[in-house]
Design a protein around this motif. Structure first.
Motif, PDB file in Angstrom:
ATOM      1  N   ARG A  13      20.322  59.012  34.948  1.00  0.00           N
ATOM      2  CA  ARG A  13      19.500  58.801  33.752  1.00  0.00           C
ATOM      3  C   ARG A  13      18.742  57.476  33.832  1.00  0.00           C
ATOM      4  O   ARG A  13      17.545  57.404  33.507  1.00  0.00           O
ATOM      5  N   VAL A  14      19.421  56.434  34.269  1.00  0.00           N
ATOM      6  CA  VAL A  14      18.783  55.119  34.354  1.00  0.00           C
ATOM      7  C   VAL A  14      17.683  55.133  35.422  1.00  0.00           C
ATOM      8  O   VAL A  14      16.596  54.590  35.214  1.00  0.00           O
ATOM      9  N   ALA A  15      17.958  55.780  36.558  1.00  0.00           N
ATOM     10  CA  ALA A  15      16.947  55.842  37.614  1.00  0.00           C
ATOM     11  C   ALA A  15      15.711  56.610  37.162  1.00  0.00           C
ATOM     12  O   ALA A  15      14.584  56.265  37.513  1.00  0.00           O
ATOM     13  N   THR A  16      15.924  57.650  36.348  1.00  0.00           N
ATOM     14  CA  THR A  16      14.807  58.487  35.899  1.00  0.00           C
ATOM     15  C   THR A  16      13.991  57.799  34.810  1.00  0.00           C
ATOM     16  O   THR A  16      12.757  57.769  34.851  1.00  0.00           O
ATOM     17  N   SER A  17      14.688  57.238  33.816  1.00  0.00           N
ATOM     18  CA  SER A  17      13.981  56.653  32.672  1.00  0.00           C
ATOM     19  C   SER A  17      13.577  55.204  32.899  1.00  0.00           C
ATOM     20  O   SER A  17      12.665  54.697  32.254  1.00  0.00           O
ATOM     21  N   GLY A  18      14.266  54.532  33.807  1.00  0.00           N
ATOM     22  CA  GLY A  18      13.998  53.127  34.060  1.00  0.00           C
ATOM     23  C   GLY A  18      14.853  52.190  33.237  1.00  0.00           C
ATOM     24  O   GLY A  18      15.161  51.093  33.676  1.00  0.00           O
ATOM     25  N   ARG A  19      15.271  52.620  32.029  1.00  0.00           N
ATOM     26  CA  ARG A  19      16.064  51.764  31.150  1.00  0.00           C
ATOM     27  C   ARG A  19      16.843  52.624  30.169  1.00  0.00           C
ATOM     28  O   ARG A  19      16.300  53.595  29.630  1.00  0.00           O
ATOM     29  N   GLU A  20      18.101  52.305  29.945  1.00  0.00           N
ATOM     30  CA  GLU A  20      18.935  52.983  28.937  1.00  0.00           C
ATOM     31  C   GLU A  20      19.749  51.925  28.213  1.00  0.00           C
ATOM     32  O   GLU A  20      20.209  50.945  28.820  1.00  0.00           O
ATOM     33  N   THR A  21      19.948  52.124  26.918  1.00  0.00           N
ATOM     34  CA  THR A  21      20.787  51.206  26.150  1.00  0.00           C
ATOM     35  C   THR A  21      22.211  51.726  26.104  1.00  0.00           C
ATOM     36  O   THR A  21      22.462  52.925  26.300  1.00  0.00           O
ATOM     37  N   VAL A  22      23.136  50.819  25.807  1.00  0.00           N
ATOM     38  CA  VAL A  22      24.538  51.217  25.647  1.00  0.00           C
ATOM     39  C   VAL A  22      24.664  52.255  24.534  1.00  0.00           C
ATOM     40  O   VAL A  22      25.381  53.252  24.662  1.00  0.00           O
ATOM     41  N   ALA A  23      23.957  52.036  23.423  1.00  0.00           N
ATOM     42  CA  ALA A  23      24.035  52.971  22.298  1.00  0.00           C
ATOM     43  C   ALA A  23      23.531  54.351  22.681  1.00  0.00           C
ATOM     44  O   ALA A  23      24.139  55.371  22.307  1.00  0.00           O
ATOM     45  N   GLN A  24      22.437  54.421  23.426  1.00  0.00           N
ATOM     46  CA  GLN A  24      21.906  55.719  23.855  1.00  0.00           C
ATOM     47  C   GLN A  24      22.907  56.453  24.738  1.00  0.00           C
ATOM     48  O   GLN A  24      23.141  57.655  24.563  1.00  0.00           O
ATOM     49  N   LEU A  25      23.490  55.736  25.674  1.00  0.00           N
ATOM     50  CA  LEU A  25      24.433  56.368  26.601  1.00  0.00           C
ATOM     51  C   LEU A  25      25.715  56.790  25.894  1.00  0.00           C
ATOM     52  O   LEU A  25      26.263  57.867  26.165  1.00  0.00           O
ATOM     53  N   ALA A  26      26.200  55.951  24.973  1.00  0.00           N
ATOM     54  CA  ALA A  26      27.417  56.303  24.238  1.00  0.00           C
ATOM     55  C   ALA A  26      27.198  57.561  23.414  1.00  0.00           C
ATOM     56  O   ALA A  26      28.072  58.454  23.375  1.00  0.00           O
ATOM     57  N   ALA A  27      26.051  57.673  22.757  1.00  0.00           N
ATOM     58  CA  ALA A  27      25.756  58.855  21.957  1.00  0.00           C
ATOM     59  C   ALA A  27      25.605  60.087  22.839  1.00  0.00           C
ATOM     60  O   ALA A  27      26.091  61.181  22.507  1.00  0.00           O
ATOM     61  N   HIS A  28      24.909  59.943  23.970  1.00  0.00           N
ATOM     62  CA  HIS A  28      24.656  61.100  24.843  1.00  0.00           C
ATOM     63  C   HIS A  28      25.947  61.647  25.436  1.00  0.00           C
ATOM     64  O   HIS A  28      26.131  62.868  25.517  1.00  0.00           O
ATOM     65  N   PHE A  29      26.846  60.756  25.861  1.00  0.00           N
ATOM     66  CA  PHE A  29      28.065  61.201  26.530  1.00  0.00           C
ATOM     67  C   PHE A  29      29.268  61.274  25.589  1.00  0.00           C
ATOM     68  O   PHE A  29      30.372  61.619  26.019  1.00  0.00           O
ATOM     69  N   ALA A  30      29.050  60.963  24.296  1.00  0.00           N
ATOM     70  CA  ALA A  30      30.120  61.042  23.288  1.00  0.00           C
ATOM     71  C   ALA A  30      31.337  60.212  23.690  1.00  0.00           C
ATOM     72  O   ALA A  30      32.485  60.673  23.651  1.00  0.00           O
ATOM     73  N   VAL A  31      31.051  58.955  24.099  1.00  0.00           N
ATOM     74  CA  VAL A  31      32.121  58.021  24.431  1.00  0.00           C
ATOM     75  C   VAL A  31      31.858  56.721  23.676  1.00  0.00           C
ATOM     76  O   VAL A  31      30.808  56.541  23.064  1.00  0.00           O
TER      77      VAL A  31
END
Length: 262
Positions: A13-31
């Motif tokens: 995801r980071v390689a594709t979008s260039g940047r991800e936030t902790v909040a975005q990743l936590a919500a996406h992966f439900a962790v």
């Protein structure tokens, strides 16, 4: 989901979008955010991404960041194959011609195709000029290709031949087409790469050729790296795998660049 699986998906995801936030990743992966931070720490230790305040960015988003040629060969293989096939169609097979193949993973895919190239008229040949050690190795025994390898210093990270003598040799040549790689193509900054020596070689190729075709996968669109080696107006065509964003598309149109999306 195992941590290793989640981390692989985060890296993608980071390689594709260039940047991800902790909040975005936590919500996406439900962790929890704490779990994401541990994942990001592990991925940074493995050189898969770079931690920044509040999240992570792709390593190649830094102006001096540059992957080795081996690392780049493993990325976005299907997209690079499509770009290379479109580039091959730009090479005339009806008469003897000359092209430059810049160093890079996408231009190397084009070299793979040229290894089996045959002219429309028996006896015609294609002269390929390159500063890339891997490309020279692929084309050294191609039956219908004449190979001209530029001299100079070999840069270990990319296996590109660079230096003042490389640029001087290009200054004395006038090939039909130069197929150029880049690490970034930006609406205002132009076409760039992280290393000054490679930028000088690329610039010499751009100014030597009658026609300049940039082979750039879509992860490079809209990006700036450290050293500009060409303005958009220096490029005749761009072959890429996705439509450029509006600002870049407008800048390319204003510069008269033909955009080929494959």
């Amino acid at each position: 989901m195992f941590a290793e699986e989640r981390q692989a998906l985060i890296a993608d995801r980071v390689a594709t979008s260039g940047r991800e936030t902790v909040a975005q990743l936590a919500a996406h992966f439900a962790v929890t955010p704490e779990t994401v931070r541990r994942d990001l720490d592990a991925l940074e230790a493995a050189r898969q991404l770079r931690r920044v305040h509040g999240g992570a960015v792709a390593i190649d988003r830094f102006s001096l960041a540059e992957a080795s040629i081996g690392e780049r060969q493993a990325r976005r293989q299907d997209e690079k194959n499509r770009i290379a096939r479109a580039a091959l169609r730009m090479i005339p097979s009806s008469s003897t011609g000359s092209i430059i193949l810049d160093s890079g993973s996408t231009t190397e895919r084009l070299a793979d195709l040229l290894a089996g190239w045959a002219p429309a008229t028996p006896g015609d040949q294609l002269l390929v000029i390159t500063n890339a050690v891997p490309i020279a190795a692929k084309l050294a025994t191609a039956p219908d290709v004449q190979l001209h390898v530029l001299g100079g210093r070999v840069r270990g990270l990319t296996s590109a031949i660079v230096g003042p003598s490389t640029a001087a040799q290009l200054d004395a040549l006038r090939p039909d087409i130069a197929f150029i790689g880049a690490n970034g193509i930006h609406p205002r900054f132009g076409v760039s790469t992280p290393d000054a020596a490679e930028a000088a070689a690329k610039s010499a190729m751009v100014h030597a050729a009658r026609r300049v075709v940039a082979l750039v996968d879509s992860t490079k669109l809209g990006r700036e790296t450290l050293v500009r080696f060409a303005a958009l107006t220096d490029i005749d065509a761009l072959i890429t795998d996705a439509e450029p964003a509006a600002e870049l598309a407008d800048a390319l149109a204003n510069a008269g660049v033909e955009v080929v999306v494959v």
